[in-house]
Scaffold this active site. Structure first.
Site, PDB file in Angstrom:
ATOM      1  N   ASP A   1     -36.865  -4.994  13.203  1.00  0.00           N
ATOM      2  CA  ASP A   1     -37.211  -6.168  12.690  1.00  0.00           C
ATOM      3  C   ASP A   1     -36.295  -6.967  11.985  1.00  0.00           C
ATOM      4  O   ASP A   1     -35.332  -6.305  11.075  1.00  0.00           O
ATOM      5  CB  ASP A   1     -38.538  -6.163  11.821  1.00  0.00           C
ATOM      6  CG  ASP A   1     -39.490  -7.117  11.757  1.00  0.00           C
ATOM      7  OD1 ASP A   1     -39.341  -8.066  12.525  1.00  0.00           O
ATOM      8  OD2 ASP A   1     -40.151  -7.131  10.703  1.00  0.00           O
TER       9      ASP A   1
ATOM     10  N   LEU B   1     -28.707  10.668  26.979  1.00  0.00           N
ATOM     11  CA  LEU B   1     -29.643  10.014  25.974  1.00  0.00           C
ATOM     12  C   LEU B   1     -30.535   9.133  26.724  1.00  0.00           C
ATOM     13  O   LEU B   1     -30.032   8.369  27.796  1.00  0.00           O
ATOM     14  CB  LEU B   1     -28.762   9.097  24.991  1.00  0.00           C
ATOM     15  CG  LEU B   1     -29.632   8.036  24.211  1.00  0.00           C
ATOM     16  CD1 LEU B   1     -30.286   8.710  23.080  1.00  0.00           C
ATOM     17  CD2 LEU B   1     -28.622   7.130  23.578  1.00  0.00           C
TER      18      LEU B   1
ATOM     19  N   ARG C   1     -37.953   1.346  10.431  1.00  0.00           N
ATOM     20  CA  ARG C   1     -38.321  -0.096  10.426  1.00  0.00           C
ATOM     21  C   ARG C   1     -37.469  -0.689   9.782  1.00  0.00           C
ATOM     22  O   ARG C   1     -37.286  -0.294   8.343  1.00  0.00           O
ATOM     23  CB  ARG C   1     -40.006  -0.182  10.177  1.00  0.00           C
ATOM     24  CG  ARG C   1     -39.933  -1.563  10.095  1.00  0.00           C
ATOM     25  CD  ARG C   1     -41.224  -2.019   9.978  1.00  0.00           C
ATOM     26  NE  ARG C   1     -41.599  -3.679  10.465  1.00  0.00           N
ATOM     27  CZ  ARG C   1     -42.434  -4.429  11.026  1.00  0.00           C
ATOM     28  NH1 ARG C   1     -43.598  -3.328  11.521  1.00  0.00           N
ATOM     29  NH2 ARG C   1     -42.608  -5.476  11.475  1.00  0.00           N
TER      30      ARG C   1
ATOM     31  N   SER D   1     -47.198  -2.508  12.900  1.00  0.00           N
ATOM     32  CA  SER D   1     -47.224  -3.613  13.889  1.00  0.00           C
ATOM     33  C   SER D   1     -47.505  -3.112  15.502  1.00  0.00           C
ATOM     34  O   SER D   1     -46.804  -3.221  16.303  1.00  0.00           O
ATOM     35  CB  SER D   1     -46.098  -4.324  14.125  1.00  0.00           C
ATOM     36  OG  SER D   1     -45.586  -4.745  12.737  1.00  0.00           O
TER      37      SER D   1
ATOM     38  N   HIS E   1     -31.552 -13.110  17.249  1.00  0.00           N
ATOM     39  CA  HIS E   1     -31.859 -12.081  18.409  1.00  0.00           C
ATOM     40  C   HIS E   1     -30.506 -11.730  19.023  1.00  0.00           C
ATOM     41  O   HIS E   1     -30.272 -10.643  19.485  1.00  0.00           O
ATOM     42  CB  HIS E   1     -32.859 -12.796  19.498  1.00  0.00           C
ATOM     43  CG  HIS E   1     -34.056 -12.907  18.964  1.00  0.00           C
ATOM     44  ND1 HIS E   1     -34.968 -11.979  18.323  1.00  0.00           N
ATOM     45  CD2 HIS E   1     -34.799 -14.035  18.691  1.00  0.00           C
ATOM     46  CE1 HIS E   1     -35.960 -12.358  17.933  1.00  0.00           C
ATOM     47  NE2 HIS E   1     -36.172 -13.601  18.219  1.00  0.00           N
TER      48      HIS E   1
HETATM   49  C1  IPE Z   1     -42.386  -5.706  15.494  1.00  0.00           C
HETATM   50  O1  IPE Z   1     -42.030  -6.840  14.821  1.00  0.00           O
HETATM   51  C2  IPE Z   1     -42.316  -5.911  16.948  1.00  0.00           C
HETATM   52  C3  IPE Z   1     -40.950  -5.868  17.265  1.00  0.00           C
HETATM   53  C4  IPE Z   1     -40.048  -5.328  16.515  1.00  0.00           C
HETATM   54  C5  IPE Z   1     -40.585  -5.917  18.622  1.00  0.00           C
HETATM   55  P1  IPE Z   1     -42.996  -8.268  14.422  1.00  0.00           P
HETATM   56  O2  IPE Z   1     -42.071  -9.069  13.686  1.00  0.00           O
HETATM   57  O3  IPE Z   1     -43.637  -8.563  15.703  1.00  0.00           O
HETATM   58  O4  IPE Z   1     -43.928  -7.699  13.520  1.00  0.00           O
HETATM   59  P2  IPE Z   1     -45.171  -8.300  12.656  1.00  0.00           P
HETATM   60  O5  IPE Z   1     -45.752  -9.481  13.535  1.00  0.00           O
HETATM   61  O6  IPE Z   1     -44.308  -9.250  11.582  1.00  0.00           O
HETATM   62  O7  IPE Z   1     -46.030  -7.319  12.177  1.00  0.00           O
HETATM   63  C1  IPE Z   2     -37.838  -8.413  15.677  1.00  0.00           C
HETATM   64  O1  IPE Z   2     -37.100  -9.570  14.966  1.00  0.00           O
HETATM   65  C2  IPE Z   2     -37.576  -8.875  17.085  1.00  0.00           C
HETATM   66  C3  IPE Z   2     -38.265  -9.099  18.152  1.00  0.00           C
HETATM   67  C4  IPE Z   2     -39.781  -9.144  17.784  1.00  0.00           C
HETATM   68  C5  IPE Z   2     -38.169  -9.496  19.152  1.00  0.00           C
HETATM   69  P1  IPE Z   2     -37.892 -10.889  14.398  1.00  0.00           P
HETATM   70  O2  IPE Z   2     -38.092 -11.702  15.433  1.00  0.00           O
HETATM   71  O3  IPE Z   2     -39.569 -10.315  14.409  1.00  0.00           O
HETATM   72  O4  IPE Z   2     -37.510 -11.327  13.186  1.00  0.00           O
HETATM   73  P2  IPE Z   2     -38.275 -11.890  11.746  1.00  0.00           P
HETATM   74  O5  IPE Z   2     -39.097 -10.530  11.353  1.00  0.00           O
HETATM   75  O6  IPE Z   2     -39.095 -12.937  12.208  1.00  0.00           O
HETATM   76  O7  IPE Z   2     -37.310 -11.903  10.848  1.00  0.00           O
HETATM   77 MG    MG Z   3     -40.511  -9.712  12.763  1.00  0.00          MG
END
Ligand code: IPE
Ligand code: IPE
Ligand code: MG
Length: 224
Positions: free
Chosen positions: A12, A122, A172, A180, A29
Site C-alpha cells: 500500500d 519461489l 503492510r 482491507s 504504481h
Molecule cells: C489494499 O490497499 C489493496 C491493495 C494493496 C491491493 P487499499 O489502498 O485498496 O486499501 P484501503 O481501501 O485503503 O483499505
Molecule cells: C496500493 O497503493 C496499490 C493498489 C491498491 C493497486 P494505493 O494505490 O492504494 O496507494 P495509496 O494508499 O492510495 O497511497
Molecule cells: Mg491504499
C-alpha cells in the site's frame, strides 16, 4: 529462530508516493513495480518459498477507470516482458482471485501460470481481484454442495490458497493499520508488521530487518 516459508504483503501507498513525488498516482504504481522486483530478489535470498502480493482487491474496482486501466496495462507489460526471466529463475506464478479481466489479460495470466507451473524456487501468489470474504463465501458454498462435514480441513480445501501454507508473516506498508479484506482466514496466526514507508520506498533492507525481528518472536499459538 522461527521458520519462514511464506510472506504475504499488502503493498500500500503507491498513490500517495506518486502524488508526493511525481504529481500523479499512476507514477506511484509504476514505481511500486520496481519495489516488487526488489522484494522478489530479497525473498529468494531469504530462501522464502511463498510470496503473496496483494495487487488488486475486489474493492479496488471503485477507483477511477483511468487508474484501473493503468494498473492492468502495467501488469500486462510486466508479464509480457518479465515472465521468461521469472521462469528462468525457477519462479512459479499463481494468481489468487477471480480472473475476469479482458480476454487478452485472462489469457496472458493463464499462460504465465502454465509456463511456470513446475518451478520450485519461489512461488509468487499474485492476489488480483482478490477479496477474502468472496473467497470464504465461495468456499462455504462449495463445501455445502460437496455434502462434506464442515471442519477446517474441508473448508481449506475450497479456498484459493488450498495448496499454499498460511503466511507466517504479513507486512503492510503505507502507514495504515488494517487488513482491507486480505487473507482473513489465513492470517489467523500470522505475525503482522505495519510499516510506515510507502510501498515504492520499501527496500530489501527494510524487508530483511522485519524478517530478522520476526525470526525472534515467541510464537505461542495459544500455548504458553
Ligand atoms: C489494499 O490497499 C489493496 C491493495 C494493496 C491491493 P487499499 O489502498 O485498496 O486499501 P484501503 O481501501 O485503503 O483499505
Ligand atoms: C496500493 O497503493 C496499490 C493498489 C491498491 C493497486 P494505493 O494505490 O492504494 O496507494 P495509496 O494508499 O492510495 O497511497
Ligand atoms: Mg491504499
Amino acid at each position: 529462530m522461527n521458520p519462514l516459508n511464506h510472506v504475504a504483503i499488502i503493498m500500500d501507498g503507491n498513490g500517495r508516493w506518486g502524488l508526493e513525488n511525481k504529481s500523479s498516482r499512476n507514477a506511484g504504481h509504476k514505481a511500486g513495480l520496481k519495489a516488487v522486483e526488489k522484494i522478489i530478489k530479497a525473498s529468494i535470498k531469504q530462501k522464502i518459498k511463498h510470496l503473496t502480493l496483494y495487487a488488486f482487491s475486489t474493492e479496488n474496482w471503485k477507483r477511477p477507470k483511468s487508474e484501473i486501466k493503468y494498473l492492468f496495462n502495467l501488469l500486462e507489460n510486466f508479464l509480457l516482458n518479465k515472465i521468461d526471466d521469472l521462469h528462468k529463475q525457477n519462479i512459479k506464478l499463481k494468481i489468487i482471485g477471480l480472473k475476469n479481466f479482458s480476454p487478452k489479460l485472462n489469457k496472458l495470466l493463464r499462460q504465465s501460470e502454465h509456463k511456470t507451473k513446475k518451478n520450485t524456487k519461489l512461488q509468487i501468489n499474485l492476489a488480483l481481484n482478490y477479496g477474502s470474504k468472496f473467497e470464504l463465501i465461495n468456499a462455504f458454498k462449495k463445501l455445502k454442495k460437496s455434502k462434506k462435514i464442515i471442519n477446517e480441513k474441508n473448508l481449506i480445501n475450497f479456498l484459493q490458497t488450498k495448496d499454499i501454507p498460511d503466511p507466517e508473516l504479513l507486512i503492510r506498508t503505507g502507514n495504515t493499520k488494517r487488513l482491507s479484506n486480505f487473507l482473513l482466514w489465513q492470517v489467523a496466526y500470522s505475525e503482522i508488521f505495519f510499516e510506515k514507508k510507502l510501498w515504492p520506498d520499501f527496500t530489501g533492507k527494510d524487508y530483511n530487518k522485519i524478517i530478522k525481528t520476526f525470526k525472534n518472536i515467541k510464537r505461542n499459538y495459544g500455548n504458553i
